[in-house]
Write an enzyme that holds these catalytic residues in place. Sequence first.
Site, PDB file in Angstrom:
ATOM      1  N   PHE A 441       0.849  -1.195   0.000  1.00  0.00           N
ATOM      2  CA  PHE A 441       0.000   0.000   0.000  1.00  0.00           C
ATOM      3  C   PHE A 441       0.886   1.247   0.000  1.00  0.00           C
ATOM      4  CE2 PHE A 441      -4.309  -1.410   2.038  1.00  0.00           C
ATOM      5  CZ  PHE A 441      -4.518  -2.259   0.961  1.00  0.00           C
ATOM      6  N   LYS A 442       0.557   2.186  -0.879  1.00  0.00           N
ATOM      7  CA  LYS A 442       1.214   3.500  -0.841  1.00  0.00           C
ATOM      8  C   LYS A 442       0.293   4.445  -0.074  1.00  0.00           C
ATOM      9  CE  LYS A 442       3.623   6.882  -3.679  1.00  0.00           C
ATOM     10  NZ  LYS A 442       3.252   7.998  -2.800  1.00  0.00           N
ATOM     11  N   TYR A 443       0.571   4.577   1.223  1.00  0.00           N
ATOM     12  CA  TYR A 443      -0.324   5.311   2.120  1.00  0.00           C
ATOM     13  C   TYR A 443      -0.280   6.814   1.850  1.00  0.00           C
ATOM     14  CZ  TYR A 443      -0.578   0.963   4.798  1.00  0.00           C
ATOM     15  OH  TYR A 443      -0.782  -0.340   5.177  1.00  0.00           O
ATOM     16  N   GLU A 609      -2.836   6.031  -2.070  1.00  0.00           N
ATOM     17  CA  GLU A 609      -2.495   6.674  -3.334  1.00  0.00           C
ATOM     18  C   GLU A 609      -2.262   5.668  -4.442  1.00  0.00           C
ATOM     19  OE1 GLU A 609       0.977   8.956  -2.296  1.00  0.00           O
ATOM     20  OE2 GLU A 609      -0.219  10.758  -1.982  1.00  0.00           O
TER      21      GLU A 609
END
Length: 846
Positions: A441-443, A609
């Site tokens: 996950f790209k937080y 994102e």
Amino acid sequence: MSKRASSQKSPPGKTKRAKLQSLTGQSQIDHFFQSPNANGANHDNFKSLTSPGSSYKFKSKIVPSPEIIDVDSLDLEEAETLPGPSIIEPKSPPVAEWKKVEFRFSVTDKSQVESEQAPCEYLPLDIDPILYDPESQPSRSAQAPYSLLTHALASLSNTRSRVAIINILTNVIRTIVTKYPSSLLAAIYLLSNSLGPQFIAIELGLGSSVISRSIQQISGLSAAALKRLYNSTGDPGDVAFAAKSNVRTLIPHAPLSISYVFESLLKISRCKGHGAAKEKQKIVEKLLLAASGEEVRYLTRTLCQNLRVGAVRASILTGLARAIALTPPTIPNDSVALYVPSDLLSELRRTFPSKKKLLDPNREKLSSIYKRAEGLIKQVYVKHPSYDQIIPALLENGFDSLAERVPLTVGIPLLPMLGSPTRSLSEIYQRLGELPFAAEFKYDGQRAQIHATHQPERKPNVKVFSRHLEDMTSKYPDVVNLVAAMFASSPSLISFIMDAEIVAIDPASGALKSFQELSGRARKDVDMKDIRISVCVYAFDLMYLNGESLLDQAFVNRRGLLRTNFSPRGMQDDQTVTARFDFVESCESGEGRTAIEEFMVRAVENGCEGLMIKLMDHKNTTEETAAAKEKRMKSLPATYEPDIRTSGWLKLKKDYIDGMSDSLDLIPIGGWHGNGRKARWWSPVLLALWDPETGRPVAICKCMSGFTDAFYISMKERYSLESDLCSKAPIWECDFGGFKPDVYFKPNEVWEIRGADVTESPVSSAAREKFLHGRGLSLRFPRFIRTREDKNVELANTPSNLVSIWKSQQGKNDHGNDDGDLVDIEAERRDSTDDEVDGLDFSDED
């Protein structure tokens, strides 16, 4: 560092005090001395001395004054109450009242004063370093003169050639290493326009009012006159240079030294509390009074934190490496291959210039040495970005065992590894092939580098740094407590450096919140009882553990150590979760492409994102037989590479796979006066990429879409012509290409911008050197998304990123070329509408 030695001894005899009441009302400064020469250099104040001996007097001049002032009778402490210390200008009565006046003062050694005050004629610095002799530069004192550094800064500002910039930096550093090694650290910081490492908050805190009042005091010019100068030049340094060009002090000042200037700037940064502004102004005035010629210009630019030279970090490190390779401060022991042998240098000088059409083996040897030296310096710096340790180590033992003497250290942040943008999962599989990778996950949070050490029976030492190395420990006291709990539950844990993302969460459910929620937290000095926004620390990498660096280990090993030595946990305060620790959610490529696609959808649904794709391990080279594949594998490291954007980390944002637009991080550098209802604001805004090779922004496109009225208002407040961030003249170093905005912004923030696609443009100069027909690249239909508070301008997208996107989209669309002035059609229609149309909301907010 010690204060500067005075250039002359105190006058013999007892000091007399004079009444100064008749002088304190004067508001102008007397131009008793001759005007400066055409090139603006400072004249020797003592050239007009006529009589030999220990007591001299100036040639008589016609000056308007009703009284004779004996300089020897003035007390310096009392003289500080005058408009300018030791400088006096009488009012201007009718010409009939003018009379001859003589000014007298005593000195002990005329030759000493003349030699120290006369301007140095420095040799050029932009020549090839193999021809340069550091010993040939003139020197008149034991301390490094600030005029030498000014000579280098002036040379840098007069060129855009990267070769010339590197030569200038190399040669001036060689001179300082040879003649004034104790001043090297101060010189490097002044060249880099900083006062210390990025992770130590040292700020001058000088407002424009303090600097302008100081220039008024030492020049005698009115505020209106300074304003006219500023409007004509657009640069504070040019204003100060022009304002002081005719000022001559009755009591000469010793020449400025590099160390003295640097120590004075540090003293300014330490001025706090009541009376700080007045104390800062006194220091600034003292510096400007002692400065002469070009020193005034660059000293003022330094005070404004805008040197306007093309020396960026990469160039300074390159210059430093070459300088040590050519002029070792000590006799080389172990690292002989990193130094230029004297016989090779002699041979290069003998055959200079070599024929460019033929390969020169000696030049190739020199380039090879340069490359190794530069590689070592940069390798050390990205892991330990502090000149405070690097410079002393170089002066003590040169390159010998430098990496071991200045290692990765807990408490000193390393430059973070960066991800390369990609447009689709297909591109990812094309790049990585069958190599195993992890999707994470790209937080939508704030990247954090957590450093921590623990000794028995002592409180853990914890530091939290941002992606651009700012210390934000006081912003997250809950994270500090969380780390302390980790040490308490793991006795074997001694020290670590961890890469993570701090994300705002719902304290009850743990659901992710947006970055805007996180930005509601105060930036520093947060008290635990005042915390209203809970966070989770999502760890994704481990660079150091219990005294051992993990940078050279593959990602699969680093991740394994991370998950073995740490475990998810939460911290509570009065039954409310204030901070949690967890690992990033991930999916393995071995689960299949369908699983990765579903994982991407879930990331978007959770408010992320997009995804980060990370190569797990190096493929066994014996299984690869094709030369092309072997070459590609070398560019896909699974190690942690500080400050490098590699294909080992790939960034896949949701904007790309949605098929809607590209997203870029761009810098606002200018604006135009709005039309219609936007006449009160700046619209459109000129946006730019960051060019790391030139160290300045390069304009790419205009943007007038995506802004709310509230954002327009706040933007106009930030970039008002009365502020330090906006000017009618281009006073900040930027490449504007063919764009000519009405006002210019100081590059100081990053905006996320989404566009339809990348296209060629005759106006933009971005990536122009990549195209034979002299056109740059631009962004079609740009739209503002948000401000990237987690990034500084050097982390904005680069021309290389833009070229990659442009190449990847070729053949997928046929939008034609950008005329450099494309805007959003709907926004243009709204702008042309009268403000008073009933019942219509013209806000750009979706």
